[in-house]
Design a protein around this motif. Structure first.
Motif, PDB file in Angstrom:
ATOM      1  N   CYS A  95     -60.430  41.525  11.085  1.00 29.44           N
ATOM      2  CA  CYS A  95     -60.982  40.208  10.753  1.00 29.44           C
ATOM      3  C   CYS A  95     -62.272  40.355   9.955  1.00 29.44           C
ATOM      4  O   CYS A  95     -62.532  39.583   9.035  1.00 29.44           O
ATOM      5  CB  CYS A  95     -61.213  39.388  12.019  1.00 29.44           C
ATOM      6  SG  CYS A  95     -59.653  38.857  12.770  1.00 29.44           S
ATOM      7  N   HIS A  96     -63.049  41.358  10.312  1.00 29.54           N
ATOM      8  CA  HIS A  96     -64.323  41.566   9.620  1.00 29.54           C
ATOM      9  C   HIS A  96     -64.103  41.861   8.140  1.00 29.54           C
ATOM     10  O   HIS A  96     -64.759  41.271   7.286  1.00 29.54           O
ATOM     11  CB  HIS A  96     -65.101  42.699  10.296  1.00 29.54           C
ATOM     12  CG  HIS A  96     -66.463  42.877   9.722  1.00 29.54           C
ATOM     13  ND1 HIS A  96     -67.477  41.971   9.946  1.00 29.54           N
ATOM     14  CD2 HIS A  96     -66.961  43.827   8.900  1.00 29.54           C
ATOM     15  CE1 HIS A  96     -68.551  42.374   9.289  1.00 29.54           C
ATOM     16  NE2 HIS A  96     -68.257  43.495   8.648  1.00 29.54           N
ATOM     17  N   VAL A  97     -63.144  42.758   7.833  1.00 28.91           N
ATOM     18  CA  VAL A  97     -62.918  43.101   6.422  1.00 28.91           C
ATOM     19  C   VAL A  97     -62.308  41.937   5.640  1.00 28.91           C
ATOM     20  O   VAL A  97     -62.347  41.924   4.413  1.00 28.91           O
ATOM     21  CB  VAL A  97     -62.052  44.381   6.226  1.00 28.91           C
ATOM     22  CG1 VAL A  97     -62.734  45.592   6.826  1.00 28.91           C
ATOM     23  CG2 VAL A  97     -60.661  44.207   6.791  1.00 28.91           C
ATOM     24  N   ARG A  98     -61.774  40.967   6.351  1.00 26.32           N
ATOM     25  CA  ARG A  98     -61.244  39.770   5.657  1.00 26.32           C
ATOM     26  C   ARG A  98     -62.201  38.591   5.818  1.00 26.32           C
ATOM     27  O   ARG A  98     -61.791  37.445   5.936  1.00 26.32           O
ATOM     28  CB  ARG A  98     -59.852  39.441   6.175  1.00 26.32           C
ATOM     29  CG  ARG A  98     -58.825  40.475   5.757  1.00 26.32           C
ATOM     30  CD  ARG A  98     -57.410  40.106   6.186  1.00 26.32           C
ATOM     31  NE  ARG A  98     -56.454  41.104   5.770  1.00 26.32           N
ATOM     32  CZ  ARG A  98     -56.189  42.216   6.455  1.00 26.32           C
ATOM     33  NH1 ARG A  98     -56.800  42.451   7.594  1.00 26.32           N
ATOM     34  NH2 ARG A  98     -55.314  43.082   6.007  1.00 26.32           N
ATOM     35  N   ASN A  99     -63.460  38.899   5.876  1.00 24.08           N
ATOM     36  CA  ASN A  99     -64.536  37.893   5.883  1.00 24.08           C
ATOM     37  C   ASN A  99     -64.626  37.041   7.147  1.00 24.08           C
ATOM     38  O   ASN A  99     -65.006  35.868   7.085  1.00 24.08           O
ATOM     39  CB  ASN A  99     -64.439  36.983   4.637  1.00 24.08           C
ATOM     40  CG  ASN A  99     -64.501  37.793   3.363  1.00 24.08           C
ATOM     41  OD1 ASN A  99     -65.278  38.757   3.278  1.00 24.08           O
ATOM     42  ND2 ASN A  99     -63.676  37.445   2.398  1.00 24.08           N
ATOM     43  N   GLY A 100     -64.299  37.624   8.263  1.00 28.14           N
ATOM     44  CA  GLY A 100     -64.438  36.917   9.535  1.00 28.14           C
ATOM     45  C   GLY A 100     -65.869  36.443   9.774  1.00 28.14           C
ATOM     46  O   GLY A 100     -66.085  35.395  10.387  1.00 28.14           O
ATOM     47  N   ALA A 101     -66.833  37.208   9.253  1.00 32.71           N
ATOM     48  CA  ALA A 101     -68.237  36.829   9.456  1.00 32.71           C
ATOM     49  C   ALA A 101     -68.546  35.487   8.800  1.00 32.71           C
ATOM     50  O   ALA A 101     -69.371  34.725   9.299  1.00 32.71           O
ATOM     51  CB  ALA A 101     -69.165  37.920   8.924  1.00 32.71           C
ATOM     52  N   ASP A 102     -67.863  35.195   7.689  1.00 35.63           N
ATOM     53  CA  ASP A 102     -68.082  33.896   7.021  1.00 35.63           C
ATOM     54  C   ASP A 102     -67.598  32.750   7.915  1.00 35.63           C
ATOM     55  O   ASP A 102     -68.153  31.655   7.899  1.00 35.63           O
ATOM     56  CB  ASP A 102     -67.315  33.823   5.693  1.00 35.63           C
ATOM     57  CG  ASP A 102     -67.904  34.765   4.656  1.00 35.63           C
ATOM     58  OD1 ASP A 102     -69.011  35.304   4.901  1.00 35.63           O
ATOM     59  OD2 ASP A 102     -67.256  34.959   3.615  1.00 35.63           O
ATOM     60  N   ILE A 103     -66.526  33.011   8.654  1.00 37.33           N
ATOM     61  CA  ILE A 103     -65.969  31.976   9.544  1.00 37.33           C
ATOM     62  C   ILE A 103     -66.956  31.718  10.690  1.00 37.33           C
ATOM     63  O   ILE A 103     -67.290  30.572  10.992  1.00 37.33           O
ATOM     64  CB  ILE A 103     -64.588  32.421  10.126  1.00 37.33           C
ATOM     65  CG1 ILE A 103     -63.629  32.842   9.015  1.00 37.33           C
ATOM     66  CG2 ILE A 103     -63.993  31.323  11.007  1.00 37.33           C
ATOM     67  CD1 ILE A 103     -63.409  31.810   7.927  1.00 37.33           C
ATOM     68  N   LEU A 104     -67.443  32.811  11.270  1.00 39.27           N
ATOM     69  CA  LEU A 104     -68.414  32.643  12.357  1.00 39.27           C
ATOM     70  C   LEU A 104     -69.654  31.916  11.833  1.00 39.27           C
ATOM     71  O   LEU A 104     -70.167  30.997  12.467  1.00 39.27           O
ATOM     72  CB  LEU A 104     -68.804  34.010  12.940  1.00 39.27           C
ATOM     73  CG  LEU A 104     -69.812  33.962  14.089  1.00 39.27           C
ATOM     74  CD1 LEU A 104     -69.234  33.227  15.298  1.00 39.27           C
ATOM     75  CD2 LEU A 104     -70.234  35.370  14.516  1.00 39.27           C
ATOM     76  N   ASP A 105     -70.071  32.325  10.649  1.00 34.87           N
ATOM     77  CA  ASP A 105     -71.260  31.747  10.043  1.00 34.87           C
ATOM     78  C   ASP A 105     -71.121  30.225   9.839  1.00 34.87           C
ATOM     79  O   ASP A 105     -72.021  29.460  10.176  1.00 34.87           O
ATOM     80  CB  ASP A 105     -71.462  32.460   8.696  1.00 34.87           C
ATOM     81  CG  ASP A 105     -72.833  32.214   8.147  1.00 34.87           C
ATOM     82  OD1 ASP A 105     -73.780  32.405   8.920  1.00 34.87           O
ATOM     83  OD2 ASP A 105     -72.944  31.800   6.976  1.00 34.87           O
ATOM     84  N   VAL A 106     -69.986  29.793   9.311  1.00 37.57           N
ATOM     85  CA  VAL A 106     -69.824  28.357   9.040  1.00 37.57           C
ATOM     86  C   VAL A 106     -69.746  27.568  10.361  1.00 37.57           C
ATOM     87  O   VAL A 106     -70.310  26.469  10.473  1.00 37.57           O
ATOM     88  CB  VAL A 106     -68.620  28.056   8.112  1.00 37.57           C
ATOM     89  CG1 VAL A 106     -67.291  28.265   8.812  1.00 37.57           C
ATOM     90  CG2 VAL A 106     -68.705  26.626   7.589  1.00 37.57           C
ATOM     91  N   VAL A 107     -69.096  28.140  11.367  1.00 39.07           N
ATOM     92  CA  VAL A 107     -69.013  27.445  12.658  1.00 39.07           C
ATOM     93  C   VAL A 107     -70.412  27.353  13.273  1.00 39.07           C
ATOM     94  O   VAL A 107     -70.818  26.301  13.772  1.00 39.07           O
ATOM     95  CB  VAL A 107     -68.013  28.139  13.614  1.00 39.07           C
ATOM     96  CG1 VAL A 107     -68.013  27.473  14.984  1.00 39.07           C
ATOM     97  CG2 VAL A 107     -66.610  28.119  13.027  1.00 39.07           C
TER      98      VAL A 107
END
Ligand code: FES
Length: 155
Positions: A80-92
């Motif tokens: 998930c991290h390599v597929r930009n999971g951090a962006d999802i956490l960030d927006v939430v």
């Protein structure tokens, strides 16, 4: 309908070593352990409330506050991290204005960060309650929040 505290306690009458099962059952029924419930349990077992607090705070499974209406879990495992999971956490985080482990002021949403849901082919993954959302994007995350009743900042 949830069981009454007295019903739960009566079922343990006369048994030994029942504190943990009682706490688990009470939390299972009401979602958390209220101060009143802890006080009743202390009386029932004939122990001090401090003793009960000591046990409750020792185990991460017990909570003192009501759970949120919806729990959002965002995966930050490798796939998930390599597929930009951090962006999802960030927006939430930004939308709800909470960090992982937090709950919104209205108790509607709680946010958790997860290491892997075991469905890496669907990365990046977000789970709301028991619903899995695959191949997440930032716009999709915002839509999902709205679907669960998020009215946006300042609402
Ligand atoms: S790393 Fe996210 S589901 Fe496995």
């Amino acid at each position: 309908m949830p069981k009454q505290l007295s019903q739960i306690l009566n079922a343990y009458q006369g048994e030994k070593g029942t504190l943990i099962p009682i706490l688990q059952e009470v939390q299972g029924e009401s979602g958390y352990l209220s101060e009143e419930a802890l006080s009743e349990i202390a009386k029932f077992l004939g122990v001090s409330q401090n003793e009960i607090y000591g046990v409750v705070t020792f185990y991460a499974q017990f909570r003192f506050t009501p759970p949120p209406e919806h729990t959002i879990k965002v995966c930050l495992g490798t796939a998930c991290h390599v597929r930009n999971g951090a962006d999802i956490l960030d927006v939430v985080e930004r939308e709800l204005d909470i960090r992982p482990g937090g709950i919104t002021k209205d108790h509607k949403f709680g946010l958790e960060r997860v290491a892997c849901f075991g469905c890496c082919a669907l990365a990046p993954v977000m789970v709301v309650d028991n619903n899995v959302y695959a191949k997440m994007t930032v716009p999709k995350a915002k839509q999902i929040l709205v679907k669960y009743g998020w009215e946006g900042k300042g609402a």
